[in-house]
Design a protein around this motif. Structure first.
Motif, PDB file in Angstrom:
ATOM      1  N   THR A   1       0.817  -1.208   0.000  1.00  0.00           N
ATOM      2  CA  THR A   1       0.000   0.000   0.000  1.00  0.00           C
ATOM      3  C   THR A   1       0.852   1.258   0.000  1.00  0.00           C
ATOM      4  OG1 THR A   1      -0.086  -0.170   2.398  1.00  0.00           O
ATOM      5  CG2 THR A   1      -1.978  -1.016   1.180  1.00  0.00           C
ATOM      6  N   ARG A   2       2.179   1.070   0.073  1.00  0.00           N
ATOM      7  CA  ARG A   2       3.014   2.255   0.142  1.00  0.00           C
ATOM      8  C   ARG A   2       3.829   2.489  -1.133  1.00  0.00           C
ATOM      9  NH1 ARG A   2       1.649   0.359   4.829  1.00  0.00           N
ATOM     10  NH2 ARG A   2       1.968   1.400   6.836  1.00  0.00           N
ATOM     11  N   ILE A   3       3.862   1.492  -1.977  1.00  0.00           N
ATOM     12  CA  ILE A   3       4.588   1.675  -3.231  1.00  0.00           C
ATOM     13  C   ILE A   3       3.582   1.667  -4.363  1.00  0.00           C
ATOM     14  CG2 ILE A   3       6.664   0.583  -2.341  1.00  0.00           C
ATOM     15  CD1 ILE A   3       5.938  -1.901  -3.873  1.00  0.00           C
ATOM     16  N   THR A   4       4.063   2.046  -5.520  1.00  0.00           N
ATOM     17  CA  THR A   4       3.128   2.147  -6.639  1.00  0.00           C
ATOM     18  C   THR A   4       3.403   1.180  -7.769  1.00  0.00           C
ATOM     19  OG1 THR A   4       4.522   3.969  -7.343  1.00  0.00           O
ATOM     20  CG2 THR A   4       2.445   4.549  -6.285  1.00  0.00           C
ATOM     21  N   ASP A   5       4.670   0.943  -8.067  1.00  0.00           N
ATOM     22  CA  ASP A   5       4.960   0.212  -9.292  1.00  0.00           C
ATOM     23  C   ASP A   5       5.078  -1.291  -9.140  1.00  0.00           C
ATOM     24  OD1 ASP A   5       7.263   2.860 -10.101  1.00  0.00           O
ATOM     25  OD2 ASP A   5       5.099   2.663 -10.523  1.00  0.00           O
ATOM     26  N   ASN A   6       5.550  -1.716  -7.992  1.00  0.00           N
ATOM     27  CA  ASN A   6       5.920  -3.130  -7.914  1.00  0.00           C
ATOM     28  C   ASN A   6       4.968  -4.008  -7.136  1.00  0.00           C
ATOM     29  OD1 ASN A   6       8.453  -3.733  -9.317  1.00  0.00           O
ATOM     30  ND2 ASN A   6       9.211  -2.020  -8.089  1.00  0.00           N
ATOM     31  N   VAL A   7       3.722  -3.659  -7.134  1.00  0.00           N
ATOM     32  CA  VAL A   7       2.756  -4.439  -6.355  1.00  0.00           C
ATOM     33  C   VAL A   7       2.715  -5.880  -6.836  1.00  0.00           C
ATOM     34  CG1 VAL A   7       0.392  -4.552  -5.533  1.00  0.00           C
ATOM     35  CG2 VAL A   7       1.437  -2.357  -5.991  1.00  0.00           C
ATOM     36  N   ASP A   8       2.882  -6.076  -8.117  1.00  0.00           N
ATOM     37  CA  ASP A   8       2.852  -7.443  -8.658  1.00  0.00           C
ATOM     38  C   ASP A   8       3.962  -8.289  -8.071  1.00  0.00           C
ATOM     39  OD1 ASP A   8       1.668  -6.476 -11.909  1.00  0.00           O
ATOM     40  OD2 ASP A   8       0.627  -7.379 -10.184  1.00  0.00           O
ATOM     41  N   ARG A   9       5.115  -7.634  -7.911  1.00  0.00           N
ATOM     42  CA  ARG A   9       6.254  -8.380  -7.343  1.00  0.00           C
ATOM     43  C   ARG A   9       5.892  -8.872  -5.939  1.00  0.00           C
ATOM     44  NH1 ARG A   9      12.500  -6.323  -6.448  1.00  0.00           N
ATOM     45  NH2 ARG A   9      13.120  -8.176  -5.277  1.00  0.00           N
ATOM     46  N   ILE A  10       5.246  -7.991  -5.212  1.00  0.00           N
ATOM     47  CA  ILE A  10       4.842  -8.361  -3.846  1.00  0.00           C
ATOM     48  C   ILE A  10       3.852  -9.506  -3.891  1.00  0.00           C
ATOM     49  CG2 ILE A  10       3.664  -7.573  -1.762  1.00  0.00           C
ATOM     50  CD1 ILE A  10       4.877  -4.855  -2.192  1.00  0.00           C
ATOM     51  N   ARG A  11       2.897  -9.358  -4.800  1.00  0.00           N
ATOM     52  CA  ARG A  11       1.890 -10.424  -4.933  1.00  0.00           C
ATOM     53  C   ARG A  11       2.558 -11.763  -5.158  1.00  0.00           C
ATOM     54  NH1 ARG A  11      -3.302  -7.990  -6.709  1.00  0.00           N
ATOM     55  NH2 ARG A  11      -2.173  -6.533  -8.033  1.00  0.00           N
ATOM     56  N   SER A  12       3.604 -11.781  -6.016  1.00  0.00           N
ATOM     57  CA  SER A  12       4.221 -13.074  -6.330  1.00  0.00           C
ATOM     58  C   SER A  12       5.031 -13.591  -5.146  1.00  0.00           C
ATOM     59  CB  SER A  12       5.084 -12.977  -7.590  1.00  0.00           C
ATOM     60  OG  SER A  12       6.200 -12.147  -7.350  1.00  0.00           O
ATOM     61  N   ILE A  13       5.705 -12.689  -4.434  1.00  0.00           N
ATOM     62  CA  ILE A  13       6.454 -13.141  -3.242  1.00  0.00           C
ATOM     63  C   ILE A  13       5.494 -13.810  -2.271  1.00  0.00           C
ATOM     64  CG2 ILE A  13       7.717 -12.414  -1.195  1.00  0.00           C
ATOM     65  CD1 ILE A  13       8.893 -10.144  -2.811  1.00  0.00           C
ATOM     66  N   VAL A  14       4.397 -13.103  -2.032  1.00  0.00           N
ATOM     67  CA  VAL A  14       3.437 -13.600  -1.049  1.00  0.00           C
ATOM     68  C   VAL A  14       2.883 -14.950  -1.463  1.00  0.00           C
ATOM     69  CG1 VAL A  14       1.119 -13.179  -0.168  1.00  0.00           C
ATOM     70  CG2 VAL A  14       2.835 -11.396  -0.037  1.00  0.00           C
ATOM     71  N   SER A  15       2.608 -15.101  -2.761  1.00  0.00           N
ATOM     72  CA  SER A  15       2.001 -16.370  -3.153  1.00  0.00           C
ATOM     73  C   SER A  15       3.011 -17.502  -3.099  1.00  0.00           C
ATOM     74  CB  SER A  15       1.362 -16.256  -4.537  1.00  0.00           C
ATOM     75  OG  SER A  15       2.375 -16.104  -5.496  1.00  0.00           O
ATOM     76  N   ILE A  16       4.289 -17.207  -3.336  1.00  0.00           N
ATOM     77  CA  ILE A  16       5.318 -18.256  -3.216  1.00  0.00           C
ATOM     78  C   ILE A  16       5.327 -18.808  -1.806  1.00  0.00           C
ATOM     79  CG2 ILE A  16       7.792 -18.709  -3.175  1.00  0.00           C
ATOM     80  CD1 ILE A  16       8.104 -16.648  -5.394  1.00  0.00           C
ATOM     81  N   TYR A  17       5.287 -17.911  -0.842  1.00  0.00           N
ATOM     82  CA  TYR A  17       5.392 -18.369   0.544  1.00  0.00           C
ATOM     83  C   TYR A  17       4.126 -19.046   1.036  1.00  0.00           C
ATOM     84  CZ  TYR A  17      10.044 -16.677   1.198  1.00  0.00           C
ATOM     85  OH  TYR A  17      11.394 -16.538   1.095  1.00  0.00           O
TER      86      TYR A  17
END
Lengths: 159, 805
Positions: free
Chosen positions: B546-562
């Protein structure tokens, strides 16, 4: 009061143990192990005082022997060092340039001397000469009657 | 071969059989061989014991005693000891008694059997035999033996020669230690022994009197009259010329001097008259004793201890502290060590005097010796104050970076306490804690992480500075878990500030979103990271969505890996965060927004049951850790506790925090699936707090004082006093003062006010932080002063027990 006095070699072999409070045999062995480990691990020029449980441990090395004296927390550490030194002086006077071998081969005499100097965990006699004279007299008493006579001269008194 | 051990000028002839055996044992080359030799010898000894008297009995027993000293069993010699003690031959008695002292103790039955022998030998015509009995009694006399033989000892105390008297005195000491009531029996004899000239007897008498006085206050009162006599004896020792019999390096009988000084200390304690009577003598000893050798310093040391413990006049006190100061500069390490232990004892009462030597004490932090370092650390921490905090902290941090491992935890927690109490600024405080975490992060206590997080949240103006600093620390080293955890948490919370690039307090650095996510992912993947740390990192990553703008997808993928991570804790989090992305995306912003300022723990909070739990839940932490997230330290700001202490039902409102308008929603980390989020949303009503138990300690004239306490740590306690006025008139100038036992440290925080309006309209609260390191019985005396209707009132109340939280 003093709680115990231990003498051990650089290899950790016990040469004398005097306990001033009743302690079970197993406990004594444990304490001896702990003391030897703790003291032998100390660096050469360290402070001579250690804390162990609720006691202060005063130790000093003389040639190949470590003298380890445990005193209660309210006792004077510097005086304890003097107590150790006094005992060494007494041994030295008695044996003449005392060394570890003297104490090994004549351990019972080391005890007799100690028992004229300390008693019940306290200092008994503060004069070196008096202690020496008493030991001499006791020795003479023992010598004199080693021949088989069985009774004591009633008026044998010497100070 | 035996020549070596034959008569020197005064040694008696050695026991040949004994020495032969010793040589045989020593020449054994292996442990096994030694055992063989010893078994053979023991068999021979046992056989000899069974035989009739053959003149070699004492040699046999001596052999057995040697074997015993090597650690082998020797119990079969016990009865032989008993027999030997009863022998008429002195040589046999001597070894018999020695054996008894080595092999028997009061718990064994055999020891009872020697009671009779001891009794007989106590009245033997030969003093050396008497001496053996006295020695053995003083060494191992049981309570029964002591009771039995006490009258005989008393007789010997009065009517015998000096040799026996001195031993009888120490026997009496042993008896009193074993059977306290018998002290009364020996008091008169002890008194008369002080007139003796013989030093051995005098010494024994002083030891006996000391023992009697320490055990019985009435006896102490009676013996106070001996102070002039003791002073006289001491003067004699100090002024007298050279006495060859008792001289040690120029000091006349230091052993006796030290014992007399100790007795004077006991007699002068809490007594003006007695203290006055010894004042001059102490000054004389303090100034005249030669301090070049250890023996002189031993006497000076005892003198200092006495001066500081009695009611000495201030000049003498200053003299004593100065002696300690001189000791601190002594070359001998032992002297420096005891100087510090003594200063430690008086740092509470004579704080300013000790402060004068602060420089030397801090230098001792650099000493090679571990014992000296430890003392220096304790003393340095005790000397930290608001005026010297900056310079002291520099030294302490320097010490921390090079101190021995066993002292690190103590140093770290001492530094934290000092920083907490005297921090000159928030930024300094944060910097200090970060410094400690970088240097000794592995040795700090568990509460450090939540404490630091809380400190950071409270210092909103430094959020930008802090997150920059932590980010840089994270980049250089991810091995210190506590530091990494705090860094991850901050980056998660204040990542937007980090990305903005500008910061007032430090140089700006360009950080891209990828950089930040790289850093967090490094932590997540590193084998150095503990599971808890990875939890922190994962949640921080999530918050950044919620604090960044461009890399939300990257976060989504990290979270789903774990989401399929082996670690159950991480897996659970990842699954929940996944749910936040998918099904509950509309709530994501609200759930992950900035944390409100966490209130410091105040009495009235119970961990794990208060509403604070709701606030804590969003913190990435193990479930257990969540319960202890609230800092345990007492509040340094004055909290308005009026509402909480009364056990009021008012729900707690989270303090307004940066940018937050909605109350934070609880996210339970023990829920199993995203579905539960919905249920918890309904439970927004905060539960009332369970207040700490309070006790009314004072109720008079309409003024009521209640007390509640909460344990902060093993030796720390926070006490809260609340005052209330139920009369019809207002009370003003209301003050509380507190006093505690000597070894307890007391720190009174500012009270909430000093006026108590009538009819309980408002209360005054004051918090007191107590530290009880010696775990003494905690008592507190409180003095209450106030003005009502123009007149001044004062009262005192003593609190003997504290309600445990």
């Amino acid at each position: 009061m003093m709680r115990f006095l231990l003498l051990f070699s650089r290899q950790g072999k016990l040469r004398l143990q005097k306990w001033f409070t009743p302690i079970p045999e197993r406990e004594k062995k444990k304490i001896i192990r702990e003391m030897t480990t703790m003291v032998l691990a100390r660096q050469p020029r360290s402070c001579n005082f250690l804390h162990w449980k609720d006691l202060k441990i005063i130790y000093k090395r003389y040639a190949s022997l470590y003298f380890c004296l445990a005193i209660e927390n309210h006792e004077n550490e510097l005086l304890a060092l003097e107590v150790i030194h006094r005992y060494v002086e007494l041994l030295d006077k008695y044996f003449g340039n005392v060394c570890e071998l003297d104490i090994i081969f004549n351990f019972e005499k080391a005890y007799f001397i100690l028992d004229e100097f300390l008693l019940g965990g306290e200092i008994q006699e503060t004069s070196k000469q008096i202690v020496n004279r008493c030991i001499e007299s006791s020795d003479m008493l023992q010598e004199y009657y080693c021949e088989g006579e069985t009774d004591f001269p009633g008026t044998w008194r010497k100070l | 071969m035996l020549q070596r051990f034959v008569n020197t000028s005064n040694a008696m002839s050695p026991s040949v059989p004994l020495q032969e055996m010793i040589r045989a044992i020593r020449s054994a080359r292996t442990q096994c061989e030694e055992r063989g030799v010893i078994q053979r010898e023991c068999a021979a000894i046992r056989a000899q014991f069974r035989q009739a008297d053959n003149g070699g009995r004492s040699h046999n027993l001596a052999k057995l005693l040697y074997v015993h000293m090597l650690g082998y069993p020797a119990h079969f010699g016990q009865m032989e000891c008993v027999r030997m003690i009863a022998s008429p031959r002195y040589s046999e008695k001597r070894v018999g008694y020695l054996g008894a002292m080595m092999l028997l103790d009061e718990k064994q039955d055999a020891s009872l059997l020697i009671t009779n022998s001891i009794k007989n030998d106590l009245s033997h015509s030969n003093q050396y035999v008497q001496s053996l009995a006295l020695c053995t009694l003083a060494c191992m006399g049981s309570a029964e033996m002591c009771r039995d033989l006490a009258p005989e000892i008393d007789r010997l105390l009065r009517a015998s020669n000096s040799y026996i008297k001195k031993k009888a005195a120490l026997c009496a000491v042993h008896i009193v230690r074993k059977v306290h009531d018998l002290g009364e029996l020996f008091a008169p004899a002890a008194r008369s022994l002080l007139a003796e000239k013989n030093h051995g007897v005098l010494h024994g008498a002083v030891v006996l009197i000391t023992e009697l006085c320490e055990r019985n206050p009435e006896t102490l009162e009676r013996f106070r009259k001996t102070v002039p006599d003791l002073v006289q004896i001491m003067k004699g020792l100090v002024i007298s010329g050279y006495s060859p019999e008792h001289d040690v390096a120029g000091i006349s009988d230091p052993f006796l001097q030290v014992r007399i000084l100790r007795l004077l200390r006991i007699l002068g304690r809490n007594n003006e008259a007695a203290s006055d009577a010894m004042n001059d003598l102490l000054a004389q000893v303090a100034t005249n004793t030669d301090s070049t050798k250890t023996v002189g310093n031993a006497v000076l040391y005892e003198t200092v201890l006495t001066v500081l413990d009695i009611k000495s006049e201030s000049g003498l006190r200053v003299l004593a502290v100065n002696i300690l100061g001189r000791f601190l500069l002594n070359n001998d390490r032992n002297i420096r060590y005891i100087a510090m232990t003594s200063l430690q004892r008086i740092v509470g009462t004579d704080h300013n005097a000790v402060q004068r030597h602060r420089g030397t004490i801090v230098d001792c932090l650099k000493d090679q010796d571990a014992s000296v370092k430890r003392r220096a650390l304790e003393l340095s921490l005790a000397l930290v104050s608001a005026t010297n905090i900056r310079s002291m902290m520099k030294e302490l941090l320097l010490f921390l970076s090079s101190c021995p491992l066993e002292l690190r935890a103590q140093a770290a927690s001492g530094i934290f306490n000092a920083a907490e109490r005297y921090a000159p600024s928030q930024r300094w405080h944060i910097d200090t804690i970060l410094h400690v975490l970088t240097t000794a992060g592995g040795d700090v206590r568990d509460e450090t992480v939540p404490n630091l997080i809380q400190l950071i949240t409270n210092t909103s103006e430094l959020h930008c500075y802090t997150v920059h600093k932590l980010y840089r620390a994270l980049l250089s080293d991810i091995s210190q878990q506590s530091l990494v955890q705090v860094a991850c948490w901050c980056i998660g919370e204040y990542g937007d500030l980090l990305l903005r690039g500008e910061c007032q307090e430090t140089e700006p650095v360009q950080v891209t979103e990828d950089d930040v996510l790289d850093a967090l992912e490094t932590v997540l993947q590193s084998h150095m990271s503990a599971p808890a740390t990875r939890g922190f990192a994962l949640t921080a990553t999530m918050k950044l969505s919620t604090r960044i703008t461009d890399n939300v997808d990257r976060i989504r993928s990290i979270v789903s890996i774990y989401g399929s991570c082996i670690d159950v804790e991480l897996q659970q989090r990842a699954v929940e965060y996944n749910a936040l992305f998918k099904k509950y995306d509309h709530m994501r912003a609200a759930v992950l927004e900035r944390m409100p300022v966490i209130e410091k723990n105040s009495p009235g909070h119970t961990n794990g049951e208060s509403t604070r739990e709701a606030v804590k839940e969003v913190q990435p932490a193990k479930v257990k850790q969540a319960e202890t997230l609230l800092p345990q330290q007492p509040a340094s700001q004055v909290c308005d506790l009026l509402d909480l202490l009364g056990g009021s039902e008012e729900p707690l409102q989270p303090n307004p925090a940066v940018g937050s308008t909605l109350p934070v929603l609880p996210v339970s980390t023990s829920s199993t699936a995203g579905g539960d989020l919905l249920d918890l949303l309904g439970g927004l009503e905060p539960t009332p707090l369970t207040p700490a138990p309070t006790v009314t300690v004072y109720e008079k004239g309409g003024v009521t004082l209640t007390l509640s306490s909460e344990k902060q740590s093993d030796s720390g306690l926070t006490v809260t006093l609340t005052a209330c006025n139920s009369t019809d008139s207002d009370i003003s100038s209301f003050t509380l003062q507190a006093a505690v036992p000597k070894s307890v440290q007391l720190h009174m925080k500012a009270p909430s006010g000093d006026s108590l309006p009538a009819r309980g309209a408002a209360k005054v609260t004051q918090m007191v932080a107590l530290s009880n390191p010696n775990k003494v019985n905690l008592k507190m005396r409180i003095r209450i002063s106030y003005t009502s209707q123009g007149s001044a009132f004062q009262d005192t109340v003593q609190v003997d027990s504290f309600p445990e939280h």
